[in-house]
Design a protein around this motif. Structure first.
Motif, PDB file in Angstrom:
ATOM      1  N   GLY A 100       6.255  20.893  -1.558  1.00  0.00           N
ATOM      2  CA  GLY A 100       5.536  21.863  -2.489  1.00  0.00           C
ATOM      3  C   GLY A 100       6.549  23.086  -2.254  1.00  0.00           C
ATOM      4  N   ARG A 101       6.379  23.526  -1.000  1.00  0.00           N
ATOM      5  CA  ARG A 101       7.118  25.023  -1.072  1.00  0.00           C
ATOM      6  C   ARG A 101       8.499  24.906  -1.173  1.00  0.00           C
ATOM      7  NH1 ARG A 101       4.194  26.754   4.913  1.00  0.00           N
ATOM      8  NH2 ARG A 101       1.949  27.054   4.003  1.00  0.00           N
ATOM      9  N   ALA A 102       9.095  23.665  -0.767  1.00  0.00           N
ATOM     10  CA  ALA A 102      10.651  23.651  -1.052  1.00  0.00           C
ATOM     11  C   ALA A 102      10.944  23.578  -2.456  1.00  0.00           C
ATOM     12  CB  ALA A 102      11.246  22.442  -0.421  1.00  0.00           C
ATOM     13  N   LEU A 103      10.227  22.937  -3.163  1.00  0.00           N
ATOM     14  CA  LEU A 103      10.263  22.932  -4.681  1.00  0.00           C
ATOM     15  C   LEU A 103      10.211  24.087  -5.323  1.00  0.00           C
ATOM     16  CD1 LEU A 103       8.481  19.552  -5.527  1.00  0.00           C
ATOM     17  CD2 LEU A 103      10.866  20.097  -5.915  1.00  0.00           C
ATOM     18  N   MET A 104       9.160  24.987  -4.705  1.00  0.00           N
ATOM     19  CA  MET A 104       8.832  26.255  -5.300  1.00  0.00           C
ATOM     20  C   MET A 104      10.234  27.213  -5.017  1.00  0.00           C
ATOM     21  SD  MET A 104       6.070  26.489  -7.033  1.00  0.00           S
ATOM     22  CE  MET A 104       6.074  28.165  -7.206  1.00  0.00           C
TER      23      MET A 104
ATOM     24  N   ASP B 264      -0.741  14.292   8.623  1.00  0.00           N
ATOM     25  CA  ASP B 264       0.775  14.287   8.800  1.00  0.00           C
ATOM     26  C   ASP B 264       1.271  14.306   7.122  1.00  0.00           C
ATOM     27  OD1 ASP B 264       0.760  14.395  11.530  1.00  0.00           O
ATOM     28  OD2 ASP B 264       1.227  12.404  11.416  1.00  0.00           O
ATOM     29  N   VAL B 265       0.621  13.438   6.246  1.00  0.00           N
ATOM     30  CA  VAL B 265       0.911  13.210   5.077  1.00  0.00           C
ATOM     31  C   VAL B 265       0.631  14.564   4.392  1.00  0.00           C
ATOM     32  CG1 VAL B 265       0.350  12.132   2.832  1.00  0.00           C
ATOM     33  CG2 VAL B 265       0.759  10.795   5.011  1.00  0.00           C
ATOM     34  N   MET B 266      -0.102  15.349   4.530  1.00  0.00           N
ATOM     35  CA  MET B 266      -0.608  16.683   3.764  1.00  0.00           C
ATOM     36  C   MET B 266       0.330  17.525   4.338  1.00  0.00           C
ATOM     37  SD  MET B 266      -3.083  15.801   1.926  1.00  0.00           S
ATOM     38  CE  MET B 266      -3.529  17.402   1.104  1.00  0.00           C
ATOM     39  N   VAL B 267       0.838  17.749   5.552  1.00  0.00           N
ATOM     40  CA  VAL B 267       1.744  18.743   5.980  1.00  0.00           C
ATOM     41  C   VAL B 267       3.162  18.191   5.150  1.00  0.00           C
ATOM     42  CG1 VAL B 267       3.253  19.469   7.799  1.00  0.00           C
ATOM     43  CG2 VAL B 267       0.580  19.207   8.093  1.00  0.00           C
ATOM     44  N   VAL B 268       3.618  17.411   5.189  1.00  0.00           N
ATOM     45  CA  VAL B 268       4.707  16.786   4.419  1.00  0.00           C
ATOM     46  C   VAL B 268       4.756  17.096   3.136  1.00  0.00           C
ATOM     47  CG1 VAL B 268       6.293  14.870   3.763  1.00  0.00           C
ATOM     48  CG2 VAL B 268       5.560  14.875   6.095  1.00  0.00           C
ATOM     49  N   ALA B 269       3.390  16.765   2.256  1.00  0.00           N
ATOM     50  CA  ALA B 269       3.348  17.130   1.137  1.00  0.00           C
ATOM     51  C   ALA B 269       3.559  18.664   0.612  1.00  0.00           C
ATOM     52  CB  ALA B 269       1.980  16.460   0.598  1.00  0.00           C
ATOM     53  N   GLU B 270       2.570  19.517   1.540  1.00  0.00           N
ATOM     54  CA  GLU B 270       2.930  20.930   1.351  1.00  0.00           C
ATOM     55  C   GLU B 270       4.163  21.491   1.727  1.00  0.00           C
ATOM     56  OE1 GLU B 270       0.848  25.046   3.672  1.00  0.00           O
ATOM     57  OE2 GLU B 270      -0.012  23.081   3.783  1.00  0.00           O
ATOM     58  N   LEU B 271       5.049  20.926   2.804  1.00  0.00           N
ATOM     59  CA  LEU B 271       6.268  21.249   2.945  1.00  0.00           C
ATOM     60  C   LEU B 271       7.373  20.912   1.688  1.00  0.00           C
ATOM     61  CD1 LEU B 271       6.719  20.536   6.681  1.00  0.00           C
ATOM     62  CD2 LEU B 271       6.262  22.682   5.532  1.00  0.00           C
TER      63      LEU B 271
ATOM     64  N   ALA C 267       0.915  -1.205  -0.103  1.00  0.00           N
ATOM     65  CA  ALA C 267      -0.002  -0.208   0.006  1.00  0.00           C
ATOM     66  C   ALA C 267       0.713   1.180   0.047  1.00  0.00           C
ATOM     67  CB  ALA C 267      -0.875  -0.005   1.274  1.00  0.00           C
ATOM     68  N   VAL C 268       0.476   2.157  -0.578  1.00  0.00           N
ATOM     69  CA  VAL C 268       0.909   3.357  -0.707  1.00  0.00           C
ATOM     70  C   VAL C 268       0.330   4.783  -0.712  1.00  0.00           C
ATOM     71  CG1 VAL C 268       1.012   3.692  -3.203  1.00  0.00           C
ATOM     72  CG2 VAL C 268       3.072   4.617  -1.734  1.00  0.00           C
ATOM     73  N   VAL C 269       0.356   5.882   0.052  1.00  0.00           N
ATOM     74  CA  VAL C 269      -0.167   7.084  -0.138  1.00  0.00           C
ATOM     75  C   VAL C 269       0.392   7.682  -1.284  1.00  0.00           C
ATOM     76  CG1 VAL C 269      -0.892   9.115   1.261  1.00  0.00           C
ATOM     77  CG2 VAL C 269      -0.835   6.992   2.342  1.00  0.00           C
ATOM     78  N   ALA C 270      -0.178   8.288  -2.114  1.00  0.00           N
ATOM     79  CA  ALA C 270       0.210   9.105  -3.209  1.00  0.00           C
ATOM     80  C   ALA C 270      -0.527  10.397  -3.230  1.00  0.00           C
ATOM     81  CB  ALA C 270       0.348   8.356  -4.540  1.00  0.00           C
ATOM     82  N   ILE C 271       0.295  11.697  -2.985  1.00  0.00           N
ATOM     83  CA  ILE C 271      -0.515  13.066  -2.932  1.00  0.00           C
ATOM     84  C   ILE C 271       0.283  13.641  -3.901  1.00  0.00           C
ATOM     85  CG2 ILE C 271      -0.623  14.973  -1.577  1.00  0.00           C
ATOM     86  CD1 ILE C 271      -0.424  13.101   0.757  1.00  0.00           C
ATOM     87  N   PRO C 272      -0.278  14.213  -4.775  1.00  0.00           N
ATOM     88  CA  PRO C 272       0.095  15.189  -6.016  1.00  0.00           C
ATOM     89  C   PRO C 272       0.802  16.651  -5.351  1.00  0.00           C
ATOM     90  CG  PRO C 272      -2.108  15.355  -6.066  1.00  0.00           C
ATOM     91  CD  PRO C 272      -1.869  14.293  -5.225  1.00  0.00           C
ATOM     92  N   VAL C 273       1.924  16.779  -5.535  1.00  0.00           N
ATOM     93  CA  VAL C 273       2.675  18.070  -5.082  1.00  0.00           C
ATOM     94  C   VAL C 273       2.516  18.879  -6.434  1.00  0.00           C
ATOM     95  CG1 VAL C 273       4.682  19.085  -4.124  1.00  0.00           C
ATOM     96  CG2 VAL C 273       3.773  16.918  -3.618  1.00  0.00           C
ATOM     97  N   ILE C 274       2.010  20.164  -6.306  1.00  0.00           N
ATOM     98  CA  ILE C 274       2.172  21.014  -7.463  1.00  0.00           C
ATOM     99  C   ILE C 274       3.383  22.080  -7.477  1.00  0.00           C
ATOM    100  CG2 ILE C 274       0.714  22.834  -8.657  1.00  0.00           C
ATOM    101  CD1 ILE C 274      -0.689  19.968  -8.658  1.00  0.00           C
ATOM    102  N   ARG C 275       3.914  21.955  -8.558  1.00  0.00           N
ATOM    103  CA  ARG C 275       5.198  23.060  -8.431  1.00  0.00           C
ATOM    104  C   ARG C 275       4.998  23.787  -9.947  1.00  0.00           C
ATOM    105  NH1 ARG C 275      11.009  20.842 -10.280  1.00  0.00           N
ATOM    106  NH2 ARG C 275      10.478  21.964 -12.162  1.00  0.00           N
TER     107      ARG C 275
END
Length: 195
Positions: A60-64, A51-58, A21-29
């Motif tokens: 995305g911000r790092a990529l930007m 937790d997963v949403m916070v990590v994904a948001e961080l 199983a895996v959680v996959a979240i699109p990170v927009i850049r």
């Protein structure tokens, strides 16, 4: 969900690696979506999703931030290259060549600059300088100092006077409060060099 139910690329590779199983979240850049995967069994809980949403948001911000830094460096490099002399003067009896490299690979563009000016047919002035700093601000200050030096070299006969005049003007150039340079004047008739 099971991996077979997910509509993501490389599912076969993940299954071969033993992931169930895996959680996959699109990170927009910018305009592109970049995948973010959490390779652990999915636990259905609000805190885990949070937790997963916070990590994904961080992520995305790092990529930007990384992309923004890359764009600023590209702009500064183009600006710096456009402000350097496009052509060398061709004084009689002197062969000139230059090579310019803007810092080490991976480093930000700085305020290094040079110019070669022939204020009279019998005189060549070479100027090499550096504005303290990196990035767009240093490249902009470098361009202003270079053009000011070029104008002064054509208007003032003595290089010491030229440097003194530049020293008076530099405080009015944003970002040029700390700069170094060396100026050399070559008499093309006697080949006397003054520094």
């Amino acid at each position: 969900r099971r991996l077979g139910d997910l509509a993501v690329g490389r599912i076969d590779d993940a299954e071969r690696a033993g992931l169930q199983a895996v959680v996959a979240i699109p990170v927009i850049r910018g305009q592109a979506a970049v995948g973010f995967a959490w390779p652990e069994p999915l636990v259905d809980s609000d805190s885990r999703s949070s937790d997963v949403m916070v990590v994904a948001e961080l992520c995305g911000r790092a990529l930007m931030r990384a992309r923004s830094h890359e764009q600023e460096r590209e702009i500064a490099l183009r600006l710096q290259q456009s402000l350097l002399p496009p052509n060398l003067p061709k004084p009689p009896g002197v062969d000139l060549a230059t090579r310019y490299e803007a810092g080490a690979r991976g480093m930000e563009v700085g305020g290094d600059w040079y110019d070669l000016v022939t204020p009279t047919p019998n005189r060549l002035i070479a100027i090499v300088g550096d504005v303290v700093g990196r990035g767009l601000a240093a490249a902009t200050a470098m361009g202003q100092l270079r053009h000011t030096c070029s104008a002064l070299a054509s208007a003032v006969d003595d290089i010491e006077e030229m440097v003194a005049q530049l020293d008076l003007l530099a405080p009015d150039i944003e970002g040029a409060h700390m700069a170094t340079m060396v100026v050399a004047s070559l008499d093309l008739l006697t080949y006397q060099l003054d520094i």
